[in-house]
Design a protein around this motif. Structure first.
Motif, mmCIF file in Angstrom:
data_model
loop_
_atom_site.group_PDB
_atom_site.id
_atom_site.type_symbol
_atom_site.label_atom_id
_atom_site.label_comp_id
_atom_site.label_asym_id
_atom_site.label_seq_id
_atom_site.Cartn_x
_atom_site.Cartn_y
_atom_site.Cartn_z
ATOM 1 N N ALA A 132 6.436 -4.593 8.577
ATOM 2 C CA ALA A 132 5.354 -5.221 9.337
ATOM 3 C C ALA A 132 5.923 -6.161 10.399
ATOM 4 O O ALA A 132 5.407 -6.237 11.525
ATOM 5 C CB ALA A 132 4.431 -5.980 8.388
ATOM 6 N N HIS A 133 6.994 -6.838 10.048
ATOM 7 C CA HIS A 133 7.617 -7.796 10.970
ATOM 8 C C HIS A 133 8.112 -7.107 12.236
ATOM 9 O O HIS A 133 8.080 -7.700 13.319
ATOM 10 C CB HIS A 133 8.780 -8.490 10.260
ATOM 11 N N VAL A 134 8.570 -5.867 12.118
ATOM 12 C CA VAL A 134 9.085 -5.147 13.288
ATOM 13 C C VAL A 134 8.042 -4.196 13.880
ATOM 14 O O VAL A 134 8.364 -3.357 14.727
ATOM 15 C CB VAL A 134 10.377 -4.371 12.936
ATOM 16 N N GLY A 135 6.790 -4.324 13.436
ATOM 17 C CA GLY A 135 5.706 -3.541 14.014
ATOM 18 C C GLY A 135 5.613 -2.105 13.535
ATOM 19 O O GLY A 135 5.058 -1.249 14.232
ATOM 20 N N LEU A 136 6.123 -1.835 12.334
ATOM 21 C CA LEU A 136 6.118 -0.460 11.812
ATOM 22 C C LEU A 136 5.440 -0.371 10.447
ATOM 23 O O LEU A 136 5.810 0.452 9.614
ATOM 24 C CB LEU A 136 7.555 0.071 11.703
ATOM 25 N N ALA A 137 4.432 -1.195 10.232
ATOM 26 C CA ALA A 137 3.744 -1.199 8.938
ATOM 27 C C ALA A 137 3.159 0.166 8.596
ATOM 28 O O ALA A 137 3.056 0.528 7.418
ATOM 29 C CB ALA A 137 2.644 -2.258 8.940
ATOM 30 N N ASP A 138 2.815 0.960 9.633
ATOM 31 C CA ASP A 138 2.189 2.259 9.399
ATOM 32 C C ASP A 138 3.175 3.421 9.512
ATOM 33 O O ASP A 138 2.759 4.579 9.574
ATOM 34 C CB ASP A 138 1.043 2.470 10.388
ATOM 35 N N ARG A 139 4.469 3.127 9.523
ATOM 36 C CA ARG A 139 5.468 4.192 9.674
ATOM 37 C C ARG A 139 6.427 4.275 8.491
ATOM 38 O O ARG A 139 7.442 4.954 8.564
ATOM 39 C CB ARG A 139 6.297 3.958 10.953
ATOM 40 N N GLY A 140 6.087 3.616 7.402
ATOM 41 C CA GLY A 140 7.003 3.559 6.265
ATOM 42 C C GLY A 140 7.332 4.893 5.648
ATOM 43 O O GLY A 140 8.416 5.077 5.087
ATOM 44 N N ASP A 141 6.411 5.859 5.746
ATOM 45 C CA ASP A 141 6.653 7.162 5.113
ATOM 46 C C ASP A 141 7.230 8.182 6.091
ATOM 47 O O ASP A 141 7.340 9.364 5.771
ATOM 48 C CB ASP A 141 5.354 7.698 4.499
ATOM 49 N N HIS A 142 7.610 7.754 7.287
ATOM 50 C CA HIS A 142 8.199 8.656 8.275
ATOM 51 C C HIS A 142 9.720 8.670 8.149
ATOM 52 O O HIS A 142 10.340 7.619 7.943
ATOM 53 C CB HIS A 142 7.828 8.205 9.698
ATOM 54 N N ARG A 143 10.295 9.845 8.317
ATOM 55 C CA ARG A 143 11.754 9.954 8.337
ATOM 56 C C ARG A 143 12.266 9.694 9.751
ATOM 57 O O ARG A 143 11.493 9.782 10.717
ATOM 58 C CB ARG A 143 12.194 11.322 7.826
ATOM 59 N N PRO A 144 13.564 9.370 9.892
ATOM 60 C CA PRO A 144 14.105 9.058 11.217
ATOM 61 C C PRO A 144 13.807 10.108 12.282
ATOM 62 O O PRO A 144 13.528 9.750 13.436
ATOM 63 C CB PRO A 144 15.611 8.937 10.955
ATOM 64 N N SER A 145 13.831 11.388 11.908
ATOM 65 C CA SER A 145 13.585 12.446 12.892
ATOM 66 C C SER A 145 12.162 12.426 13.424
ATOM 67 O O SER A 145 11.868 13.033 14.459
ATOM 68 C CB SER A 145 13.880 13.816 12.265
ATOM 69 N N GLU A 146 11.277 11.735 12.729
ATOM 70 C CA GLU A 146 9.877 11.630 13.149
ATOM 71 C C GLU A 146 9.605 10.344 13.932
ATOM 72 O O GLU A 146 8.454 10.062 14.262
ATOM 73 C CB GLU A 146 8.964 11.679 11.910
#
Length: 227
Positions: A132-146
């Motif tokens: 959340a601190h880096v603005g990715l609270a909604d991307r936790g289940d994404h892999r690097p390629s995504e």
């Protein structure tokens, strides 16, 4: 955070041996870095920048001299002591992100907590807070390629700060990013420094260095403070 020295370097020398010949990388470096400083390190290739960052991070030891991190001398500490300091006090961010491609963003961030012995609920809470601190609270289940390059670097920063270190060491953290994304990442990093984190950045980008509170030039193994 309290004020005071984070690092005190005295007479730090690092010499490598190449084909039987001694090659000096650092020669008698004296340096003080205060808590909350934003320090940019610039200089020519081969001037000793990466060597200095490795010594500050406990990834290598000097040939001579003293490197105090707080009251601990990284030059003389045991491998176990250095490992503890790296686990608790230091965060690292690199140009190449260094994410594990088979893990999700949350799982990558969680790897930063492995040495700390925290419970699973606490680890999960810290990971969620860091993302959340880096603005990715909604991307936790994404892999690097995504994820885009900028998002991958945000995950790398979250992995570094999830253990709540005192110092963040960054080696060309914006080197693979376009100008707009670079500015976003810089704003994020400098915002962390505003919260009390000490930030040390090796960079070839003068636009990055210009925003730092302190600028150091490292050439031929010698540090010069720029004003």
């Amino acid at each position: 955070m309290s004020t005071g020295h984070v690092y005190r370097l005295s007479g730090v020398t690092k010499t490598y041996t190449t084909r039987g010949k001694a090659v000096p990388a650092l020669t008698g470096v004296d340096l003080r870095i205060e808590r909350g400083d934003i320090v940019a390190i610039q200089g020519p290739t081969g001037g000793g920048k990466s060597t200095l960052l490795q010594l500050l991070g406990g990834l290598d030891r000097p040939t001579a001299g003293e490197i105090l991190l707080g009251t601990d001398d990284l030059a003389k500490a045991s491998p176990a002591q250095v490992g503890r300091l790296r686990a608790h006090e230091l965060g690292f961010v690199f140009q190449g992100f260094n994410l594990i491609p088979t893990l999700t963003a949350a799982e990558n961030v969680d790897t930063g907590l492995e040495p700390l012995g925290l419970s699973r609920p606490e680890r999960n809470e810290r990971v969620a807070q860091a993302l959340a601190h880096v603005g990715l609270a909604d991307r936790g289940d994404h892999r690097p390629s995504e994820l885009s390059g900028g998002q991958q670097q945000r995950v790398a920063i979250a992995r570094a700060i999830v253990k709540r270190p005192k110092v963040l060491l960054a080696d060309e953290p914006t080197g693979n990013l376009d100008e707009h994304t670079r500015d976003e990442i810089l704003a994020l990093l400098f915002g962390l420094a505003d919260e009390g984190l000490t930030l040390i950045i090796v960079t070839h980008d003068s636009a990055v260095a210009a925003r730092a509170g302190r600028r150091l030039r490292l050439a031929r193994g010698t540090v010069t403070e720029l004003h």
